[in-house]
Design an enzyme around this catalytic site. Structure first.
Site, mmCIF file in Angstrom:
data_model
loop_
_atom_site.group_PDB
_atom_site.id
_atom_site.type_symbol
_atom_site.label_atom_id
_atom_site.label_comp_id
_atom_site.label_asym_id
_atom_site.label_seq_id
_atom_site.Cartn_x
_atom_site.Cartn_y
_atom_site.Cartn_z
ATOM 1 N N GLU A 19 0.837 -1.200 0.000
ATOM 2 C CA GLU A 19 0.000 0.000 0.000
ATOM 3 C C GLU A 19 0.873 1.252 0.000
ATOM 4 O OE1 GLU A 19 -2.626 -0.486 3.326
ATOM 5 O OE2 GLU A 19 -3.929 -1.847 2.237
ATOM 6 N N CYS A 53 -3.609 2.086 6.125
ATOM 7 C CA CYS A 53 -3.197 2.856 4.941
ATOM 8 C C CYS A 53 -4.398 3.323 4.126
ATOM 9 C CB CYS A 53 -2.273 2.036 4.052
ATOM 10 S SG CYS A 53 -0.651 1.731 4.791
#
Length: 199
Positions: A19, A53
């Site tokens: 991510e 994230c």
């Protein structure tokens, strides 16, 4: 770190998803279900103490819903139970490290020093427990140039801004070097597709 993980995973032929940070916007359009949007924001911003994230960090709310949305989100955020993660009644645990809490505090302080308002939160709670706790925080009045609008927070803090139309919401949502995720809140599926196609 992402490069190192990808290299080591490649050597072992292990699948991996990287991510590598996010600054995810949430767009609450003028026909959204207010209560559902608030609950979505609460979960998206404060799950895992905001250490996700793909967590919501920036919320853009259509002007007719803005004040009610902020009031309700602040009320719900302030009621989150803070404590140790092994307690099943706890909804918000500590941050991962002292360094991470210091970063969150620095971002919040910068925003407040430049005119933002903490509708709720903005400081360390008095838990009496070990750990790096920070209150669930809802900020308004944050300028687009502030660090908290451009850097990943990775903590229990969300900013909320008013928008006058879909075009403004899209422009502000896209004003980020991160492109991990976004959400559009409306009762109109076709409108949601039109907006999401531009994010």
């Amino acid at each position: 770190v992402g490069r190192i993980v990808a290299t080591r995973a490649a050597e072992r032929l292990c699948p991996v998803t990287l991510e590598l940070g996010g600054k995810d916007p949430m767009l609450v359009l003028d026909d959204a279900d207010l209560e559902r949007a608030v609950e979505g924001a609460l979960w998206g911003a404060f799950s895992n103490c905001g250490q996700v994230c793909a967590g919501v960090e920036r919320i853009y709310v259509a002007r007719p819903l803005h004040d009610a949305f902020v009031a309700r989100l602040a009320e719900r955020a302030a009621a989150l139970r803070i404590g140790r993660g092994e307690d099943p009644d706890v909804e918000l645990g500590p941050l991962i490290s002292e360094e991470q809490r210091a970063k969150v505090e620095s971002l919040v302080a910068d925003a407040l020093e430049h005119g933002a308002e903490a509708v709720t939160g903005g400081r360390r709670p008095q838990t009496g427990l070990p750990g790096w706790f920070f209150e669930p925080t809802v900020l308004t009045g944050v300028g687009p140039e502030r660090r908290i609008q451009t850097e990943e927070i990775f903590g229990p803090v969300v900013t909320v801004a008013t928008v006058d139309n879909d075009d403004e919401a899209i422009r502000l949502a896209n004003d980020s070097r991160f492109g991990l995720g976004a959400s559009v809140w409306t009762r109109d599926r076709a409108r949601a597709r039109r907006v999401s196609d531009r994010l």
